[in-house]
Design a protein around this motif. Structure first.
Motif: not given
Ligand code: HSE
Length: 314
Positions: A18, A24, A141, A191
Protein backbone atom coordinates in the motif's frame (compact mmCIF):
# COMPACT_ATOMS: atom_id res chain seq x y z
CA UNK A 1 15.34 -47.26 -9.55
CA UNK A 2 14.18 -44.50 -7.21
CA UNK A 3 15.05 -40.90 -8.20
CA UNK A 4 18.01 -39.20 -6.50
CA UNK A 5 16.93 -36.71 -3.82
CA UNK A 6 17.32 -33.04 -4.75
CA UNK A 7 17.45 -29.93 -2.59
CA UNK A 8 16.78 -26.23 -3.13
CA UNK A 9 17.26 -23.19 -0.90
CA UNK A 10 14.98 -20.16 -1.14
CA UNK A 11 15.34 -16.69 0.33
CA UNK A 12 12.24 -14.50 0.35
CA UNK A 13 12.05 -10.88 1.54
CA UNK A 14 9.47 -9.23 3.77
CA UNK A 15 7.36 -6.57 2.10
CA UNK A 16 5.32 -3.51 2.88
CA UNK A 17 2.22 -3.02 0.75
CA UNK A 18 0.00 0.00 0.00
CA UNK A 19 2.70 2.56 1.04
CA UNK A 20 -0.14 4.94 1.94
CA UNK A 21 -2.13 5.79 -1.19
CA UNK A 22 -1.26 2.77 -3.37
CA UNK A 23 -3.90 0.42 -1.97
CA UNK A 24 -3.60 -3.12 -3.40
CA UNK A 25 -1.14 -1.75 -5.97
CA UNK A 26 2.22 -0.54 -4.63
CA UNK A 27 4.64 -2.65 -2.62
CA UNK A 28 8.22 -2.46 -1.41
CA UNK A 29 10.60 -5.37 -0.75
CA UNK A 30 12.58 -5.04 2.47
CA UNK A 31 16.02 -6.34 3.45
CA UNK A 32 14.65 -8.76 6.03
CA UNK A 33 13.38 -12.21 5.23
CA UNK A 34 12.84 -15.94 5.60
CA UNK A 35 15.08 -18.75 4.35
CA UNK A 36 13.71 -22.17 3.44
CA UNK A 37 15.19 -25.46 2.35
CA UNK A 38 13.26 -28.21 0.56
CA UNK A 39 14.57 -31.74 0.01
CA UNK A 40 12.73 -34.26 -2.13
CA UNK A 41 12.20 -37.74 -0.76
CA UNK A 42 10.80 -40.99 -2.05
CA UNK A 43 7.83 -41.21 0.33
CA UNK A 44 4.92 -38.97 -0.70
CA UNK A 45 3.62 -36.27 1.64
CA UNK A 46 5.37 -33.44 3.39
CA UNK A 47 7.12 -32.74 6.69
CA UNK A 48 7.70 -29.16 7.85
CA UNK A 49 10.20 -27.97 10.43
CA UNK A 50 9.80 -24.33 11.48
CA UNK A 51 12.52 -22.42 13.32
CA UNK A 52 12.25 -18.86 14.56
CA UNK A 53 8.99 -16.96 13.99
CA UNK A 54 5.96 -19.28 13.99
CA UNK A 55 7.76 -22.29 15.51
CA UNK A 56 5.22 -24.34 17.44
CA UNK A 57 2.38 -22.25 15.99
CA UNK A 58 2.09 -22.75 12.24
CA UNK A 59 0.95 -26.12 10.83
CA UNK A 60 3.67 -28.62 10.00
CA UNK A 61 1.66 -30.84 7.67
CA UNK A 62 0.25 -30.35 4.16
CA UNK A 63 -1.97 -27.54 5.45
CA UNK A 64 1.17 -25.41 5.97
CA UNK A 65 0.97 -22.36 3.66
CA UNK A 66 4.36 -23.00 2.02
CA UNK A 67 3.40 -26.66 1.39
CA UNK A 68 0.00 -25.59 -0.02
CA UNK A 69 1.69 -23.12 -2.32
CA UNK A 70 4.10 -25.76 -3.67
CA UNK A 71 1.17 -28.13 -4.25
CA UNK A 72 -0.79 -25.34 -5.98
CA UNK A 73 1.97 -24.79 -8.58
CA UNK A 74 2.27 -28.52 -9.32
CA UNK A 75 -1.53 -28.87 -9.55
CA UNK A 76 -1.85 -25.91 -11.92
CA UNK A 77 0.77 -27.49 -14.18
CA UNK A 78 -0.85 -30.92 -13.99
CA UNK A 79 2.24 -32.44 -12.39
CA UNK A 80 2.62 -34.63 -9.30
CA UNK A 81 4.21 -32.94 -6.34
CA UNK A 82 7.20 -34.94 -5.01
CA UNK A 83 7.47 -36.03 -1.38
CA UNK A 84 9.21 -33.23 0.50
CA UNK A 85 10.97 -32.37 3.74
CA UNK A 86 10.75 -28.61 4.31
CA UNK A 87 12.66 -26.48 6.77
CA UNK A 88 11.87 -22.81 7.34
CA UNK A 89 14.09 -20.35 9.21
CA UNK A 90 11.61 -17.53 9.71
CA UNK A 91 12.25 -13.90 10.65
CA UNK A 92 9.24 -12.10 9.16
CA UNK A 93 6.75 -11.39 11.99
CA UNK A 94 3.29 -12.88 11.49
CA UNK A 95 0.10 -10.80 11.47
CA UNK A 96 1.99 -7.49 11.54
CA UNK A 97 1.61 -6.16 7.98
CA UNK A 98 5.05 -7.18 6.72
CA UNK A 99 3.71 -9.56 4.11
CA UNK A 100 4.39 -12.82 5.96
CA UNK A 101 1.61 -14.76 4.23
CA UNK A 102 2.56 -13.39 0.81
CA UNK A 103 6.19 -14.28 1.51
CA UNK A 104 5.24 -17.83 2.57
CA UNK A 105 3.26 -18.22 -0.65
CA UNK A 106 6.16 -16.84 -2.71
CA UNK A 107 8.55 -19.19 -0.90
CA UNK A 108 6.37 -22.13 -1.97
CA UNK A 109 6.14 -20.89 -5.56
CA UNK A 110 9.94 -20.47 -5.71
CA UNK A 111 10.59 -23.91 -4.19
CA UNK A 112 8.28 -25.41 -6.82
CA UNK A 113 10.01 -23.36 -9.55
CA UNK A 114 13.46 -24.54 -8.41
CA UNK A 115 12.42 -28.18 -8.23
CA UNK A 116 10.67 -28.06 -11.61
CA UNK A 117 13.69 -26.44 -13.26
CA UNK A 118 16.05 -29.08 -11.85
CA UNK A 119 13.69 -31.99 -12.62
CA UNK A 120 15.96 -34.57 -14.30
CA UNK A 121 13.18 -36.02 -16.46
CA UNK A 122 10.99 -33.07 -17.42
CA UNK A 123 12.78 -29.80 -16.58
CA UNK A 124 10.51 -26.76 -16.77
CA UNK A 125 11.41 -23.09 -16.32
CA UNK A 126 8.57 -20.86 -15.14
CA UNK A 127 8.33 -17.28 -16.43
CA UNK A 128 7.86 -14.18 -14.25
CA UNK A 129 4.19 -13.79 -15.18
CA UNK A 130 3.49 -17.41 -14.21
CA UNK A 131 5.25 -16.99 -10.85
CA UNK A 132 3.17 -13.88 -10.15
CA UNK A 133 -0.07 -15.52 -11.32
CA UNK A 134 0.37 -18.62 -9.15
CA UNK A 135 1.25 -16.55 -6.08
CA UNK A 136 -1.63 -14.09 -6.63
CA UNK A 137 -4.13 -16.93 -7.04
CA UNK A 138 -3.38 -17.92 -3.45
CA UNK A 139 -2.89 -14.46 -1.92
CA UNK A 140 -5.89 -12.79 -3.60
CA UNK A 141 -4.17 -9.50 -4.46
CA UNK A 142 -0.74 -8.95 -6.01
CA UNK A 143 0.68 -6.02 -4.01
CA UNK A 144 2.68 -8.12 -1.50
CA UNK A 145 3.65 -11.03 -3.70
CA UNK A 146 5.02 -8.86 -6.54
CA UNK A 147 7.76 -7.17 -4.45
CA UNK A 148 8.46 -10.46 -2.60
CA UNK A 149 9.07 -12.14 -5.97
CA UNK A 150 10.89 -9.38 -7.85
CA UNK A 151 12.32 -6.95 -5.27
CA UNK A 152 12.45 -3.15 -5.26
CA UNK A 153 9.34 -1.05 -5.61
CA UNK A 154 6.60 -2.75 -7.58
CA UNK A 155 3.44 -1.51 -9.20
CA UNK A 156 1.06 -4.46 -9.57
CA UNK A 157 -2.26 -4.54 -11.39
CA UNK A 158 -4.69 -7.12 -12.64
CA UNK A 159 -5.83 -7.76 -16.22
CA UNK A 160 -8.29 -10.29 -17.65
CA UNK A 161 -5.18 -12.33 -18.55
CA UNK A 162 -3.87 -12.26 -14.97
CA UNK A 163 -1.78 -10.04 -12.70
CA UNK A 164 1.04 -7.91 -14.09
CA UNK A 165 3.85 -5.92 -12.48
CA UNK A 166 6.39 -3.21 -13.14
CA UNK A 167 9.51 -3.14 -10.97
CA UNK A 168 11.26 0.16 -10.25
CA UNK A 169 14.52 1.04 -8.54
CA UNK A 170 14.10 3.13 -5.41
CA UNK A 171 16.08 6.38 -4.99
CA UNK A 172 19.09 5.69 -2.79
CA UNK A 173 18.13 8.40 -0.28
CA UNK A 174 14.91 6.58 0.67
CA UNK A 175 15.46 5.06 4.12
CA UNK A 176 12.71 2.69 5.31
CA UNK A 177 11.88 2.12 8.95
CA UNK A 178 9.28 -0.38 10.14
CA UNK A 179 7.88 -0.04 13.65
CA UNK A 180 6.54 -3.44 14.70
CA UNK A 181 4.13 -3.58 17.65
CA UNK A 182 3.54 -6.51 19.96
CA UNK A 183 -0.10 -6.82 18.86
CA UNK A 184 -1.41 -8.31 15.60
CA UNK A 185 -4.07 -7.41 13.04
CA UNK A 186 -5.98 -9.71 10.73
CA UNK A 187 -5.95 -8.67 7.07
CA UNK A 188 -9.44 -10.14 6.69
CA UNK A 189 -10.77 -7.92 9.48
CA UNK A 190 -8.97 -4.87 8.08
CA UNK A 191 -10.49 -5.48 4.63
CA UNK A 192 -13.96 -5.92 6.11
CA UNK A 193 -13.81 -2.39 7.57
CA UNK A 194 -13.63 -0.71 4.20
CA UNK A 195 -16.70 0.65 2.41
CA UNK A 196 -17.62 -0.71 -1.03
CA UNK A 197 -17.93 2.85 -2.36
CA UNK A 198 -15.84 5.96 -1.71
CA UNK A 199 -16.45 9.61 -2.59
CA UNK A 200 -15.18 10.57 -6.03
CA UNK A 201 -12.98 13.30 -4.53
CA UNK A 202 -11.28 10.73 -2.30
CA UNK A 203 -10.59 8.54 -5.31
CA UNK A 204 -9.08 11.53 -7.14
CA UNK A 205 -7.06 12.40 -4.03
CA UNK A 206 -5.52 8.91 -3.99
CA UNK A 207 -4.90 8.82 -7.74
CA UNK A 208 -2.86 12.03 -7.41
CA UNK A 209 -0.93 10.88 -4.35
CA UNK A 210 -0.10 7.42 -5.66
CA UNK A 211 1.15 8.84 -8.96
CA UNK A 212 3.23 11.33 -6.97
CA UNK A 213 4.52 8.55 -4.72
CA UNK A 214 6.09 6.71 -7.64
CA UNK A 215 7.99 9.91 -8.49
CA UNK A 216 8.90 10.53 -4.83
CA UNK A 217 10.25 7.01 -4.29
CA UNK A 218 12.24 6.87 -7.51
CA UNK A 219 13.40 10.46 -8.06
CA UNK A 220 12.27 13.01 -5.49
CA UNK A 221 12.34 11.82 -1.84
CA UNK A 222 11.57 15.39 -0.70
CA UNK A 223 8.00 14.75 -1.89
CA UNK A 224 7.49 11.63 0.26
CA UNK A 225 5.47 13.34 2.96
CA UNK A 226 2.75 14.68 0.65
CA UNK A 227 2.95 11.60 -1.56
CA UNK A 228 2.07 9.23 1.31
CA UNK A 229 -1.31 10.81 2.10
CA UNK A 230 -4.25 8.43 1.76
CA UNK A 231 -8.04 8.52 1.98
CA UNK A 232 -8.94 5.03 0.76
CA UNK A 233 -8.13 2.67 3.61
CA UNK A 234 -6.21 3.90 6.66
CA UNK A 235 -8.95 6.00 8.31
CA UNK A 236 -11.53 3.23 7.91
CA UNK A 237 -9.22 0.75 9.60
CA UNK A 238 -7.92 3.10 12.31
CA UNK A 239 -10.56 2.18 14.91
CA UNK A 240 -9.35 -1.43 14.87
CA UNK A 241 -5.75 -0.37 15.61
CA UNK A 242 -5.91 2.88 17.60
CA UNK A 243 -2.30 2.74 18.78
CA UNK A 244 -1.11 2.47 15.19
CA UNK A 245 -3.37 5.35 14.18
CA UNK A 246 -2.13 7.52 17.08
CA UNK A 247 1.56 6.89 16.45
CA UNK A 248 1.16 7.56 12.72
CA UNK A 249 -0.52 10.85 13.62
CA UNK A 250 2.35 11.79 15.94
CA UNK A 251 4.98 10.84 13.36
CA UNK A 252 3.22 12.81 10.63
CA UNK A 253 2.81 15.78 12.98
CA UNK A 254 6.59 15.55 13.36
CA UNK A 255 6.98 15.72 9.56
CA UNK A 256 7.68 12.01 8.91
CA UNK A 257 6.11 10.13 5.98
CA UNK A 258 4.47 7.43 8.14
CA UNK A 259 1.81 5.02 6.86
CA UNK A 260 0.23 1.73 7.89
CA UNK A 261 2.42 -1.11 6.60
CA UNK A 262 0.15 -3.38 4.54
CA UNK A 263 -3.03 -4.06 6.51
CA UNK A 264 -1.20 -3.18 9.74
CA UNK A 265 -0.61 -2.93 12.57
CA UNK A 266 3.07 -2.13 11.84
CA UNK A 267 4.00 1.35 10.68
CA UNK A 268 6.24 2.09 7.71
CA UNK A 269 8.18 5.35 7.73
CA UNK A 270 9.68 6.34 4.39
CA UNK A 271 12.40 8.71 5.54
CA UNK A 272 14.22 10.83 2.99
CA UNK A 273 17.62 10.11 4.58
CA UNK A 274 19.13 8.02 7.43
CA UNK A 275 19.25 10.98 9.89
CA UNK A 276 15.53 11.61 9.50
CA UNK A 277 14.93 7.91 10.04
CA UNK A 278 16.77 8.00 13.38
CA UNK A 279 14.68 11.00 14.43
CA UNK A 280 11.56 8.92 13.68
CA UNK A 281 12.90 6.07 15.85
CA UNK A 282 13.41 8.50 18.73
CA UNK A 283 9.93 9.93 18.35
CA UNK A 284 8.43 6.41 18.33
CA UNK A 285 10.34 5.53 21.50
CA UNK A 286 8.47 8.32 23.29
CA UNK A 287 5.24 6.43 22.51
CA UNK A 288 6.01 3.24 24.40
CA UNK A 289 8.70 0.61 24.40
CA UNK A 290 6.74 -2.10 22.62
CA UNK A 291 7.35 -0.78 19.10
CA UNK A 292 10.33 -2.69 17.73
CA UNK A 293 12.19 -0.47 15.25
CA UNK A 294 13.53 -2.28 12.18
CA UNK A 295 15.97 -0.10 10.26
CA UNK A 296 15.93 -1.74 6.85
CA UNK A 297 17.32 -1.44 3.35
CA UNK A 298 15.19 -1.84 0.26
CA UNK A 299 15.69 -5.40 -1.06
CA UNK A 300 16.56 -5.19 -4.74
CA UNK A 301 16.81 -8.89 -5.63
CA UNK A 302 13.46 -10.30 -4.58
CA UNK A 303 13.06 -14.01 -3.91
CA UNK A 304 15.93 -16.28 -4.96
CA UNK A 305 16.15 -20.04 -5.40
CA UNK A 306 19.25 -22.19 -5.86
CA UNK A 307 19.91 -25.90 -6.03
CA UNK A 308 22.15 -27.08 -3.19
CA UNK A 309 23.85 -30.40 -2.39
CA UNK A 310 21.45 -32.65 -0.46
CA UNK A 311 24.10 -33.27 2.21
CA UNK A 312 24.33 -29.56 3.06
CA UNK A 313 20.53 -29.39 3.38
CA UNK A 314 20.24 -31.92 6.19
N1 HSE B 1 -3.32 -4.37 0.19
C1 HSE B 1 -3.57 -5.30 1.24
C2 HSE B 1 -4.50 -4.68 2.26
C3 HSE B 1 -2.26 -5.66 1.89
O1 HSE B 1 -4.20 -3.56 2.71
O2 HSE B 1 -5.51 -5.28 2.60
C4 HSE B 1 -2.38 -6.72 2.95
O3 HSE B 1 -2.48 -7.99 2.38
Amino acid sequence: MSPEPRAVRVHVPATSANLGPGFDTLGLALGYGDELIAVTREAPGVTVEVRGVGAGEVPTDESNLVARSIAHVYDRLGRTVPGLDLRADNRIPHGRGMGSSGSAIVAGVMIAAGLLESDPEQPLKLGEDELLAFATELEGHPDNVAPALFGGLTIAWTTPQGPRFKRLLVHRGVSPLVLVPSFTMSTELARSLQPKHVPHEDAVFNVSRSALLVAALTQSPELLFEATEDRLHQDYRGEAMPRTRDLIRALRDGGHAAVVSGAGPSILVLAGDPAERLAAVELAEEHGSDWQPLILAVDIKGATVESIPVDSAR
